[in-house]
Design an enzyme around this catalytic site. Structure first.
Site, PDB file in Angstrom:
ATOM      1  N   ASP A  17       0.833  -1.199   0.000  1.00 47.57           N
ATOM      2  CA  ASP A  17       0.000   0.000   0.000  1.00 47.57           C
ATOM      3  C   ASP A  17       0.871   1.255   0.000  1.00 47.57           C
ATOM      4  O   ASP A  17       1.689   1.444   0.911  1.00 47.57           O
ATOM      5  CB  ASP A  17      -0.913   0.037   1.236  1.00 47.57           C
ATOM      6  CG  ASP A  17      -2.069  -0.940   1.151  1.00 47.57           C
ATOM      7  OD1 ASP A  17      -2.248  -1.568   0.083  1.00 47.57           O
ATOM      8  OD2 ASP A  17      -2.792  -1.072   2.157  1.00 47.57           O
ATOM      9  N   LYS A  44      -6.406  -6.947   0.430  1.00 45.41           N
ATOM     10  CA  LYS A  44      -7.542  -7.419   1.226  1.00 45.41           C
ATOM     11  C   LYS A  44      -7.273  -8.799   1.835  1.00 45.41           C
ATOM     12  O   LYS A  44      -7.584  -9.041   2.999  1.00 45.41           O
ATOM     13  CB  LYS A  44      -8.818  -7.467   0.381  1.00 45.41           C
ATOM     14  CG  LYS A  44      -9.332  -6.096  -0.038  1.00 45.41           C
ATOM     15  CD  LYS A  44     -10.700  -6.161  -0.677  1.00 45.41           C
ATOM     16  CE  LYS A  44     -11.771  -6.473   0.327  1.00 45.41           C
ATOM     17  NZ  LYS A  44     -11.899  -5.459   1.378  1.00 45.41           N
ATOM     18  N   ASN A  47      -4.566  -8.448   4.601  1.00 42.16           N
ATOM     19  CA  ASN A  47      -5.138  -7.740   5.757  1.00 42.16           C
ATOM     20  C   ASN A  47      -6.029  -8.672   6.577  1.00 42.16           C
ATOM     21  O   ASN A  47      -6.004  -8.657   7.818  1.00 42.16           O
ATOM     22  CB  ASN A  47      -5.966  -6.543   5.289  1.00 42.16           C
ATOM     23  CG  ASN A  47      -5.131  -5.441   4.657  1.00 42.16           C
ATOM     24  OD1 ASN A  47      -3.907  -5.451   4.731  1.00 42.16           O
ATOM     25  ND2 ASN A  47      -5.802  -4.496   4.022  1.00 42.16           N
ATOM     26  N   ASN A 179     -20.049  -4.413   2.085  1.00 41.15           N
ATOM     27  CA  ASN A 179     -20.512  -3.155   2.663  1.00 41.15           C
ATOM     28  C   ASN A 179     -21.825  -2.754   1.986  1.00 41.15           C
ATOM     29  O   ASN A 179     -22.285  -3.428   1.057  1.00 41.15           O
ATOM     30  CB  ASN A 179     -19.445  -2.058   2.562  1.00 41.15           C
ATOM     31  CG  ASN A 179     -19.076  -1.699   1.125  1.00 41.15           C
ATOM     32  OD1 ASN A 179     -19.895  -1.788   0.209  1.00 41.15           O
ATOM     33  ND2 ASN A 179     -17.837  -1.290   0.916  1.00 41.15           N
ATOM     34  N   THR A 198     -22.021  -4.288   6.221  1.00 41.65           N
ATOM     35  CA  THR A 198     -21.528  -3.212   7.076  1.00 41.65           C
ATOM     36  C   THR A 198     -22.044  -1.873   6.574  1.00 41.65           C
ATOM     37  O   THR A 198     -22.161  -1.651   5.368  1.00 41.65           O
ATOM     38  CB  THR A 198     -19.993  -3.188   7.114  1.00 41.65           C
ATOM     39  OG1 THR A 198     -19.485  -2.992   5.781  1.00 41.65           O
ATOM     40  CG2 THR A 198     -19.444  -4.505   7.662  1.00 41.65           C
ATOM     41  N   ASP A 231     -11.593  -5.228   6.363  1.00 38.64           N
ATOM     42  CA  ASP A 231     -10.907  -6.522   6.386  1.00 38.64           C
ATOM     43  C   ASP A 231     -10.841  -7.083   7.805  1.00 38.64           C
ATOM     44  O   ASP A 231     -11.000  -8.291   8.011  1.00 38.64           O
ATOM     45  CB  ASP A 231      -9.503  -6.375   5.802  1.00 38.64           C
ATOM     46  CG  ASP A 231      -9.533  -5.926   4.346  1.00 38.64           C
ATOM     47  OD1 ASP A 231     -10.443  -6.369   3.619  1.00 38.64           O
ATOM     48  OD2 ASP A 231      -8.665  -5.138   3.940  1.00 38.64           O
ATOM     49  N   ASN A 255     -17.899  -5.428  14.901  1.00 38.36           N
ATOM     50  CA  ASN A 255     -17.952  -3.961  14.902  1.00 38.36           C
ATOM     51  C   ASN A 255     -16.885  -3.378  15.825  1.00 38.36           C
ATOM     52  O   ASN A 255     -16.247  -2.365  15.504  1.00 38.36           O
ATOM     53  CB  ASN A 255     -19.324  -3.475  15.365  1.00 38.36           C
ATOM     54  CG  ASN A 255     -20.410  -3.708  14.335  1.00 38.36           C
ATOM     55  OD1 ASN A 255     -20.136  -4.028  13.180  1.00 38.36           O
ATOM     56  ND2 ASN A 255     -21.657  -3.555  14.751  1.00 38.36           N
TER      57      ASN A 255
END
Length: 288
Positions: A17, A44, A47, A179, A198, A231, A255
């Site tokens: 990244d 992804k 992670n 998501n 999410t 992730d 969460n």
């Protein structure tokens, strides 16, 4: 909840990244100065594997890196997080790279150059009958489909980036994680047996065949970087469900993990053991 955190095998992307942190995100054709540049292990798949290992699960990574300095750095980072990297292929292509711009609120824009990720093959990979497999789509739909066909145990798909999914893949998924934008972009998910969605600051929910069956509120945190939060959520909700938590408890735990990830500037943040989050969310529920 089981006293032993389950094992997870992640099939997915491994990237370097390159993150530019700026006051705001640029508009089309605009140049913004004054940004700070950092390099971090990402992707992804990587992670999610790092998060699973740090949460206390036994994590195995199946992916590909280049035979370059960046590839070795990605392998070292995964091993440092406690991930088994024996099945990560080292290929002639360059290690995948993600170009990321993050603004002061933690929102981001990402362009991925897949490199070695595009050449991942599963021909020599074996999956055990009781193995939990977590896959994403950054390595391409054919790889995800092959993983689904070869995996005999609990199979999870993080359907990101969003794309049309063949019926065979959806029918094979024990759980799909997306998501809210991805959920809207993939109408077929309304027919999936189980989907975790999410909603950022609005928490998360679980759907069975399009019907909401559980939800949990988000955790209020100061946002540093949202890149690895989804992730971390994926790894946590899989481990929580496989540990025997019900849907609401699993969402609450995930969460909380995602909240800690958002507060960390790294794409592969340090996390506590899963049991810590289970206790924390239980205490929070009792307080309410």
């Amino acid at each position: 909840m089981s006293t032993r955190t389950p094992a997870v095998t992640v099939v997915g992307s491994i990237n370097l990244d390159l993150i530019a942190t700026a006051e705001r995100l640029p508009t089309a054709g605009e140049t913004i100065g004054g940004a700070a540049l950092s390099e971090q292990p990402g992707g992804k798949g990587a992670n999610q594997a790092a998060a699973a290992a740090r949460l206390g699960g036994s994590a195995r990574m199946i992916g590909a890196v280049g035979s370059d300095v960046q590839g070795q750095r990605m392998l070292d980072a995964l091993a440092g997080a406690g991930v088994d990297t024996a099945d990560v292929a080292v290929l002639p292509q360059p290690t995948g790279t993600a170009l990321i711009v993050v603004d002061r609120d933690g929102e981001n824009q990402i362009v991925v150059c897949p490199g070695a990720n595009s050449h991942l093959a599963l021909d020599r990979v074996e999956f055990g009958p009781d193995e939990t497999v977590l896959c994403q789509l950054e390595v391409g739909l054919p790889v995800a489909l092959k993983a689904a066909r070869r995996s005999k145990g609990y199979f999870v798909l993080n359907a990101a980036p969003a794309m049309d999914l063949p019926a065979e893949l959806l029918e094979r998924c024990d759980l799909v994680i997306v998501n809210e934008s991805e959920y809207a972009l993939i109408p077929a998910l309304a027919q999936a047996k189980l989907v975790a969605v999410t909603y950022g600051g609005d928490g998360s929910a679980m759907f069975e065949h399009g019907r909401k069956v559980a939800e949990a509120p988000s955790v209020s945190v100061a946002v540093a970087n949202t890149v690895g939060a989804g992730d971390a959520f994926c790894a946590a909700v899989v481990l929580a469900l496989r540990s025997g938590l019900d849907y609401t408890q699993a969402l609450a735990v995930a969460n909380a993990v995602g909240g800690d990830a958002v507060g960390d500037p790294s794409s592969q943040p340090d996390l506590a053991q899963l049991g810590y989050y289970v206790g924390r969310t239980a205490a929070s529920a009792d307080a309410r």
